[in-house]
Design a protein around this motif. Structure first.
Motif, PDB file in Angstrom:
ATOM      1  N   ALA A  95     -11.083   3.438  10.933  1.00  0.00           N
ATOM      2  CA  ALA A  95     -12.228   2.612  10.556  1.00  0.00           C
ATOM      3  C   ALA A  95     -13.287   2.589  11.662  1.00  0.00           C
ATOM      4  CB  ALA A  95     -11.764   1.198  10.237  1.00  0.00           C
ATOM      5  N   ALA A  96     -12.828   2.518  12.912  1.00  0.00           N
ATOM      6  CA  ALA A  96     -13.763   2.519  14.037  1.00  0.00           C
ATOM      7  C   ALA A  96     -14.547   3.831  14.094  1.00  0.00           C
ATOM      8  CB  ALA A  96     -13.006   2.283  15.343  1.00  0.00           C
ATOM      9  N   LYS A  97     -13.874   4.945  13.834  1.00  0.00           N
ATOM     10  CA  LYS A  97     -14.554   6.247  13.830  1.00  0.00           C
ATOM     11  C   LYS A  97     -15.673   6.288  12.789  1.00  0.00           C
ATOM     12  CE  LYS A  97     -10.837   9.382  15.343  1.00  0.00           C
ATOM     13  NZ  LYS A  97      -9.938  10.477  14.896  1.00  0.00           N
ATOM     14  N   ALA A  98     -15.408   5.670  11.640  1.00  0.00           N
ATOM     15  CA  ALA A  98     -16.364   5.715  10.538  1.00  0.00           C
ATOM     16  C   ALA A  98     -17.355   4.556  10.569  1.00  0.00           C
ATOM     17  CB  ALA A  98     -15.608   5.719   9.211  1.00  0.00           C
ATOM     18  N   GLY A  99     -17.184   3.625  11.516  1.00  0.00           N
ATOM     19  CA  GLY A  99     -18.056   2.460  11.569  1.00  0.00           C
ATOM     20  C   GLY A  99     -17.880   1.530  10.382  1.00  0.00           C
ATOM     21  N   LEU A 100     -16.639   1.426   9.916  1.00  0.00           N
ATOM     22  CA  LEU A 100     -16.331   0.615   8.738  1.00  0.00           C
ATOM     23  C   LEU A 100     -15.369  -0.517   9.102  1.00  0.00           C
ATOM     24  CD1 LEU A 100     -15.670   3.549   6.235  1.00  0.00           C
ATOM     25  CD2 LEU A 100     -17.617   1.966   6.154  1.00  0.00           C
ATOM     26  N   PRO A 101     -15.310  -1.573   8.276  1.00  0.00           N
ATOM     27  CA  PRO A 101     -14.304  -2.608   8.513  1.00  0.00           C
ATOM     28  C   PRO A 101     -12.895  -2.027   8.361  1.00  0.00           C
ATOM     29  CG  PRO A 101     -15.969  -3.351   6.937  1.00  0.00           C
ATOM     30  CD  PRO A 101     -16.188  -1.889   7.128  1.00  0.00           C
ATOM     31  N   THR A 102     -11.965  -2.556   9.131  1.00  0.00           N
ATOM     32  CA  THR A 102     -10.579  -2.088   9.030  1.00  0.00           C
ATOM     33  C   THR A 102      -9.964  -2.594   7.726  1.00  0.00           C
ATOM     34  OG1 THR A 102     -10.331  -2.167  11.427  1.00  0.00           O
ATOM     35  CG2 THR A 102      -8.306  -2.097  10.125  1.00  0.00           C
ATOM     36  N   PRO A 103      -9.426  -1.694   6.902  1.00  0.00           N
ATOM     37  CA  PRO A 103      -8.794  -2.141   5.660  1.00  0.00           C
ATOM     38  C   PRO A 103      -7.600  -3.049   5.936  1.00  0.00           C
ATOM     39  CG  PRO A 103      -9.178   0.233   5.629  1.00  0.00           C
ATOM     40  CD  PRO A 103      -9.416  -0.222   7.032  1.00  0.00           C
ATOM     41  N   LYS A 104      -7.317  -3.943   4.994  1.00  0.00           N
ATOM     42  CA  LYS A 104      -6.140  -4.798   5.092  1.00  0.00           C
ATOM     43  C   LYS A 104      -4.895  -3.954   4.819  1.00  0.00           C
ATOM     44  CE  LYS A 104      -8.386  -8.732   5.607  1.00  0.00           C
ATOM     45  NZ  LYS A 104      -8.378  -9.464   6.895  1.00  0.00           N
ATOM     46  N   LEU A 105      -3.894  -4.129   5.660  1.00  0.00           N
ATOM     47  CA  LEU A 105      -2.634  -3.404   5.505  1.00  0.00           C
ATOM     48  C   LEU A 105      -1.639  -4.290   4.770  1.00  0.00           C
ATOM     49  CD1 LEU A 105      -0.871  -0.925   6.139  1.00  0.00           C
ATOM     50  CD2 LEU A 105      -0.245  -2.045   8.291  1.00  0.00           C
ATOM     51  N   LEU A 106      -1.219  -3.841   3.596  1.00  0.00           N
ATOM     52  CA  LEU A 106      -0.270  -4.582   2.773  1.00  0.00           C
ATOM     53  C   LEU A 106       1.051  -3.824   2.720  1.00  0.00           C
ATOM     54  CD1 LEU A 106      -2.654  -5.422  -0.213  1.00  0.00           C
ATOM     55  CD2 LEU A 106      -2.139  -6.848   1.784  1.00  0.00           C
ATOM     56  N   ALA A 107       2.141  -4.549   2.905  1.00  0.00           N
ATOM     57  CA  ALA A 107       3.462  -3.932   2.907  1.00  0.00           C
ATOM     58  C   ALA A 107       4.201  -4.264   1.619  1.00  0.00           C
ATOM     59  CB  ALA A 107       4.270  -4.415   4.111  1.00  0.00           C
ATOM     60  N   VAL A 108       4.740  -3.249   0.990  1.00  0.00           N
ATOM     61  CA  VAL A 108       5.571  -3.444  -0.193  1.00  0.00           C
ATOM     62  C   VAL A 108       6.947  -3.911   0.269  1.00  0.00           C
ATOM     63  CG1 VAL A 108       6.645  -2.321  -2.182  1.00  0.00           C
ATOM     64  CG2 VAL A 108       4.325  -1.669  -1.471  1.00  0.00           C
ATOM     65  N   THR A 109       7.400  -5.015  -0.301  1.00  0.00           N
ATOM     66  CA  THR A 109       8.747  -5.512   0.029  1.00  0.00           C
ATOM     67  C   THR A 109       9.743  -4.820  -0.905  1.00  0.00           C
ATOM     68  OG1 THR A 109       8.322  -7.439  -1.365  1.00  0.00           O
ATOM     69  CG2 THR A 109       7.959  -7.691   1.004  1.00  0.00           C
ATOM     70  N   GLU A 110      10.004  -5.410  -2.051  1.00  0.00           N
ATOM     71  CA  GLU A 110      10.792  -4.730  -3.082  1.00  0.00           C
ATOM     72  C   GLU A 110       9.922  -4.600  -4.326  1.00  0.00           C
ATOM     73  OE1 GLU A 110      13.550  -3.247  -2.842  1.00  0.00           O
ATOM     74  OE2 GLU A 110      14.278  -4.014  -0.899  1.00  0.00           O
ATOM     75  N   LEU A 111       9.904  -3.417  -4.902  1.00  0.00           N
ATOM     76  CA  LEU A 111       9.096  -3.165  -6.089  1.00  0.00           C
ATOM     77  C   LEU A 111       9.464  -4.151  -7.195  1.00  0.00           C
ATOM     78  CD1 LEU A 111       9.427   0.722  -6.152  1.00  0.00           C
ATOM     79  CD2 LEU A 111       7.406  -0.572  -5.448  1.00  0.00           C
ATOM     80  N   THR A 112       8.468  -4.542  -8.004  1.00  0.00           N
ATOM     81  CA  THR A 112       8.737  -5.507  -9.069  1.00  0.00           C
ATOM     82  C   THR A 112       9.587  -4.901 -10.187  1.00  0.00           C
ATOM     83  OG1 THR A 112       6.575  -4.989 -10.027  1.00  0.00           O
ATOM     84  CG2 THR A 112       6.729  -6.971  -8.672  1.00  0.00           C
ATOM     85  N   SER A 113       9.840  -3.606 -10.137  1.00  0.00           N
ATOM     86  CA  SER A 113      10.746  -2.978 -11.109  1.00  0.00           C
ATOM     87  C   SER A 113      12.208  -3.049 -10.661  1.00  0.00           C
ATOM     88  CB  SER A 113      10.348  -1.516 -11.330  1.00  0.00           C
ATOM     89  OG  SER A 113      10.362  -0.815 -10.102  1.00  0.00           O
ATOM     90  N   ILE A 114      12.438  -3.487  -9.421  1.00  0.00           N
ATOM     91  CA  ILE A 114      13.800  -3.587  -8.890  1.00  0.00           C
ATOM     92  C   ILE A 114      14.417  -4.925  -9.288  1.00  0.00           C
ATOM     93  CG2 ILE A 114      15.214  -3.643  -6.788  1.00  0.00           C
ATOM     94  CD1 ILE A 114      14.061  -0.912  -7.315  1.00  0.00           C
ATOM     95  N   THR A 115      15.565  -4.877  -9.900  1.00  0.00           N
ATOM     96  CA  THR A 115      16.281  -6.095 -10.282  1.00  0.00           C
ATOM     97  C   THR A 115      17.297  -6.447  -9.197  1.00  0.00           C
ATOM     98  OG1 THR A 115      18.044  -4.899 -11.419  1.00  0.00           O
ATOM     99  CG2 THR A 115      16.078  -5.471 -12.730  1.00  0.00           C
ATOM    100  N   PRO A 116      17.779  -7.696  -9.175  1.00  0.00           N
ATOM    101  CA  PRO A 116      18.827  -8.051  -8.206  1.00  0.00           C
ATOM    102  C   PRO A 116      20.063  -7.167  -8.327  1.00  0.00           C
ATOM    103  CG  PRO A 116      17.849 -10.029  -9.099  1.00  0.00           C
ATOM    104  CD  PRO A 116      17.269  -8.888  -9.887  1.00  0.00           C
ATOM    105  N   ALA A 117      20.418  -6.778  -9.542  1.00  0.00           N
ATOM    106  CA  ALA A 117      21.585  -5.906  -9.724  1.00  0.00           C
ATOM    107  C   ALA A 117      21.345  -4.534  -9.103  1.00  0.00           C
ATOM    108  CB  ALA A 117      21.899  -5.766 -11.218  1.00  0.00           C
ATOM    109  N   MET A 118      20.144  -3.988  -9.267  1.00  0.00           N
ATOM    110  CA  MET A 118      19.823  -2.690  -8.661  1.00  0.00           C
ATOM    111  C   MET A 118      19.846  -2.784  -7.143  1.00  0.00           C
ATOM    112  SD  MET A 118      16.699  -1.645 -11.212  1.00  0.00           S
ATOM    113  CE  MET A 118      16.160  -0.222 -10.264  1.00  0.00           C
ATOM    114  N   LEU A 119      19.316  -3.897  -6.614  1.00  0.00           N
ATOM    115  CA  LEU A 119      19.293  -4.082  -5.162  1.00  0.00           C
ATOM    116  C   LEU A 119      20.711  -4.009  -4.596  1.00  0.00           C
ATOM    117  CD1 LEU A 119      17.129  -4.853  -2.929  1.00  0.00           C
ATOM    118  CD2 LEU A 119      17.988  -7.180  -3.161  1.00  0.00           C
ATOM    119  N   LYS A 120      21.640  -4.638  -5.272  1.00  0.00           N
ATOM    120  CA  LYS A 120      23.019  -4.694  -4.794  1.00  0.00           C
ATOM    121  C   LYS A 120      23.800  -3.418  -5.090  1.00  0.00           C
ATOM    122  CE  LYS A 120      27.267  -7.372  -5.177  1.00  0.00           C
ATOM    123  NZ  LYS A 120      28.196  -7.736  -6.230  1.00  0.00           N
TER     124      LYS A 120
END
Length: 239
Positions: free
Chosen positions: A107-132
């Motif tokens: 972002a600094a190279k391009a003179g732009l604001p730094t994008p927000k970094l979002l982290a995926v925890t567990e996909l919403t398609s994952i069920t508790p049974a699949m996790l285990k």
């Protein structure tokens, strides 16, 4: 007003541009999500074009690789004019730090604001049974999501992608300005499709979502703009 992010789950530029013309009457352009299908078909140039048109863009590529590779990739993505982008929290602390560093440098190279970094925890398609049973994670779903969110925050992420149901527990462990961006949003009566952990816009608001991501309920609607307006109104009803 908290954003309703429209997931542009289209095959190509033409379909996307046709859809976006339906929002020409909006007083403010919607926040849009470009995912893997569209990005891999149309590439970075299309993202730059959308940014130049004034769209705030959530580029959802969910990077996960060795830290150096992720850092170099994020340097490139940060120069596209995007507002948010994603990694998998499962990539670990060094990778999350590298992603943040890459975004800041690019972002600094391009003179732009730094994008927000979002982290995926567990996909919403994952069920508790699949996790285990499939992923062999011993922690219950909520505890696993909290642990991954804390890992992400401690290493430079600005927020997480999570299910609305997990937001209240996350809020107890994370700073007030941390973002909780929640997919799996389905208005009352809408099909769940391949989402396992879902909520209505009103439920997401009550649970504390910072922003919601809505795709097919809007993009497949007979009246996409009106549906978007209604979802936006419902999500922000108590702000």
């Amino acid at each position: 007003m908290k954003p309703v992010i429209i997931a542009l789950d289209f095959e190509n530029r033409h379909q996307t541009e046709q859809f976006l013309t339906l929002f020409d009457a909006a007083p403010k352009k919607p926040v849009i999500k470009v995912g893997m299908e569209l990005f891999y078909r149309e590439g970075p140039a299309f993202v730059r074009d959308l940014a130049a048109q004034g769209y705030a863009i959530f580029l959802d590529l969910k990077l996960m690789d060795i830290p150096h590779t992720v850092e170099m990739a994020m340097q490139q993505l940060a120069q596209l004019g995007i507002a948010y982008t994603t990694i998998h929290a499962n990539g670990g602390s060094a990778m999350i730090q590298a992603a943040k560093k890459g975004l800041t440098t690019g972002a600094a190279k391009a003179g732009l604001p730094t994008p927000k970094l979002l982290a995926v925890t567990e996909l919403t398609s994952i069920t508790p049974a699949m996790l285990k049973d499939e992923l062999h994670v011993d922690l219950p779903m909520q505890a696993e999501v909290v642990a991954l969110a804390e890992l992400a925050q401690q290493n430079g992420a600005d927020g997480v992608i999570c299910s609305p149901q997990e937001v209240p527990a996350l809020q107890q462990h994370l700073p007030q300005d941390f973002l909780f961006v929640t997919p799996g949003i389905r208005p009352v009566g809408a099909a769940k499709d391949d989402q396992a952990r879902v909520a209505t816009p009103a439920e997401a608001a009550q649970l504390g979502s910072s922003a919601i991501v809505v795709g097919r309920p809007i993009t497949l609607s007979q009246t996409p703009f009106a549906t978007y307006q209604q979802i936006r109104k419902e999500f922000n009803a108590h702000d």
